[in-house]
Motif scaffolding. Sequence first.
Motif, PDB file in Angstrom:
ATOM      1  N   CYS A 720       5.840  99.352 -57.397  1.00 20.44           N
ATOM      2  CA  CYS A 720       6.813  99.260 -56.306  1.00 20.44           C
ATOM      3  C   CYS A 720       6.165  98.620 -55.092  1.00 20.44           C
ATOM      4  CB  CYS A 720       7.346 100.653 -55.957  1.00 20.44           C
ATOM      5  SG  CYS A 720       8.696 100.573 -54.769  1.00 20.44           S
ATOM      6  N   CYS A 722       6.940  98.830 -51.943  1.00 17.86           N
ATOM      7  CA  CYS A 722       7.020  99.515 -50.646  1.00 17.86           C
ATOM      8  C   CYS A 722       5.631  99.960 -50.194  1.00 17.86           C
ATOM      9  CB  CYS A 722       7.947 100.723 -50.742  1.00 17.86           C
ATOM     10  SG  CYS A 722       7.233 102.090 -51.668  1.00 17.86           S
ATOM     11  N   GLY A 725       6.298 104.687 -49.713  1.00 16.80           N
ATOM     12  CA  GLY A 725       7.329 105.445 -50.429  1.00 16.80           C
ATOM     13  C   GLY A 725       8.701 104.916 -50.096  1.00 16.80           C
ATOM     14  N   CYS A 726       9.603 104.926 -51.084  1.00 19.96           N
ATOM     15  CA  CYS A 726      10.971 104.448 -50.888  1.00 19.96           C
ATOM     16  C   CYS A 726      11.839 105.080 -51.965  1.00 19.96           C
ATOM     17  CB  CYS A 726      11.018 102.923 -50.964  1.00 19.96           C
ATOM     18  SG  CYS A 726      10.853 102.284 -52.632  1.00 19.96           S
ATOM     19  N   CYS A 729      10.945 104.578 -55.691  1.00 21.24           N
ATOM     20  CA  CYS A 729       9.782 105.158 -56.376  1.00 21.24           C
ATOM     21  C   CYS A 729       9.664 106.649 -56.061  1.00 21.24           C
ATOM     22  CB  CYS A 729       8.512 104.366 -56.112  1.00 21.24           C
ATOM     23  SG  CYS A 729       7.955 104.308 -54.405  1.00 21.24           S
ATOM     24  N   LYS A 741       3.117 108.733 -51.104  1.00 21.48           N
ATOM     25  CA  LYS A 741       3.015 107.792 -52.216  1.00 21.48           C
ATOM     26  C   LYS A 741       1.571 107.726 -52.721  1.00 21.48           C
ATOM     27  CE  LYS A 741       3.869 102.984 -53.582  1.00 21.48           C
ATOM     28  NZ  LYS A 741       4.516 101.714 -53.251  1.00 21.48           N
TER      29      LYS A 741
HETATM   30 ZN   LIG Z   1       8.629 102.373 -53.433  1.00 24.89          ZN
END
Ligand SMILES: [Zn+2]
Length: 759
Positions: A720, A722, A725-726, A729, A741
Amino acid sequence: MKLDQVLEELRQSERFQACVTGWRHLPPRPARHVDFPPWLELRLAQVLRARGIERLYTHQGAALDAIHSGKSAVVVTPTASGKTMCYNLPVLDAILKDGNARALYLFPTKALSQDQMNELHGLITDLGADIKTYTYDGDTPTTARKAIRAAGHVVVTNPDMLHTGILPHHTRWVKLFENLRYVVIDEVHHYRGVFGSHVANVIRRLRRVCRFYGSDPQFICASATIANPLDLAERLVGGPLELVDDNGAPSGAKEFILYNPPVVNRELGIRRSSALEAQGLAADFLRNDIQTIVFARSRVTTELLLTYLREGLARHPGLAEKVHGYRGGYLPLQRRAIERGLRDGSVLGVVATSALELGIDIGRLDACVIVGYPGSVSSTWQQAGRVGRRSGTSVAILVGSSNPLDQYLMANPEYFFGQPPESGLVNPDNLLILLSHVKCAAFELPFEAGEKFGVESTDQILDFLAEQKLLRRVDGRYHWMAEDFPAEEISLRSVSAENFVIIDITGGQTRVIGEVDRVSAPTLIHEEAIYIHGGQQYHVDRLDYDEKKAYVRKVDVDYYTDANLAVRIQVLDVFKSRTDDAFPAGYGEVLVAAMATMFKKIKLFTHENIGSGRIHLPEEQMHTTAYWLNVPETVAAGLATDDLQGGLVGLANVLVNVAPLFLLCDPRDVQVVAEVKSPFTGLPTIYLYDRYPGGVGLAEKLYDINPLFLRTALDLITGCSCEGGCPACVGPVDEVGPRGKRAAVRLLREALRDRAAQG
Ligand SMILES: [Zn+2]
């Protein structure tokens, strides 16, 4: 020719190519044939020849051979490969040779059985033979039922009707059961989870009734491509089957493209809307007069896309009018007109929900745009199977949404194009489901002490039912003695009888539209929830918890609701455990105590949080099966408390999102809880559990594939784009914290002993 030109333009387009993560050319496949088997009734061969069919496809030949040698079989080939001939030919052959022979056909939906009836009727009409086929379902008029029971050679029905309308009344179906030669079960992959576990028990009852009448039917099953068609079918029918999967049907060349919309905000991992991208792609095809189908996941998306598309085509006179919507809720006449238009070419484009995925004949189109991953590889291929003529090129484009599963597929195209990884799972021995069907079976015929019913011994269950005064034991036999009729109370779609009824009160009328099991009620039908049924959104106006009734109203809104559950887990029994792994894992029985506390309103497509509310409902308890993963103390000690918490939540989010890559199930069927200090282990622990009382085999499968499962989760997070974190994911930063993350990745690398890769 035109499609090839458009494809060439796309190939040259830099903007398009930048979003393509996978592009496979599937070469045309020539037909492979075998001759009609020598034993096949001459009349049948003549009818086929008159239709221009001189020989069979290889898989049809293999299926016929297996059936002729007395075996049961499961046929696994793609859509439009002539699968139905694999059962229609042996069945008709048997009836032509012996007018007493009978067959029972089971289809999961009415639309499908209708379609198959038409095909079977066509063959019989051409034969000019006196073979009677009937549909026996809820719509069959009472006046016709007697004739069907007495004279129907082929009875076409569904599992629910077999369960409540046929088996309990077997004494009226003596002719059918005494002479039952074949049981056909099409769309086997539909029978999984709770529904499949019930259907496996209905088949146990069917076999039991057949034994009573002295028959022993062969089973002919057909399935879409999944990871374990043979295993699933064998569990359903409770006996060995021969696998027939060498497809001999021809197909034209197909281009399959995975398309990931461009990133518009890298930090937050936000991509351009999949609906907008899909609209652009579909418009491109339509402008070039290429017949196109667009699959959307919900009714709302369908309408939205249709509006976008028509607006986009407004500059081209006459074009917008040739594009239609197609979904549940349209009137049958309207639907038939669109289906006809697609077949004769007067309809150029259609935006559809998965209502068009199965059974309904719309001919073959040229281009297919799938907006968002439909949830399983096999249903993606089924949707893509709507395009592709016998010759010439066709194209299917899967446009990724921002869901974690979509993003995983976009990042790992080889996964999509490889072997189907999802297993269809059933647990016919789920105690609650088994108990329900032992009751039904006892009503149908008395049980002998020591009698098997799939499971080795039913004695304990029978004694329990005797204690409940439902059965009476006389001379080693258990007789049904209750007044009521057990099958009526038992729905094949839920584990227990404690369902909440959903009542639509739109426009002042009241209509029951469905049921939700007790476990799901607090999260799905709390007041102010958006409940989705058949692609239509409903707002829950009122929930009468004591009466188990939810009153809902049709709405069209741009959000869905997601309820927070406060869950406590207590491990009751450990069935399997793995202690040598870096992170110990286990599988066993748990008590889940859950209370819905609040809900969020989440905007479609962007997944923005746009509001929230409280839920006031009592705690629900359930026994089920769970898979769990412990973080050892040494690893936990290396992380700050906040990071451990964030990493654990992030990991839990990823695991529950990745699970449907391996399990053919609804994403809601598996639930997750992360505990920083589990009362059971004293360690940080993640539990994934089956959302159904007693479990349907999902948690066990996750335990069995533990390392692969964790590896896939790691690939998803590291793939991912990002930063911290997003939603695609580990979840948004405000949920997992700024280092969530990174912590989740670290946990996974420790779990996989993949420290070398750690930076
Ligand atoms: Zn992400």
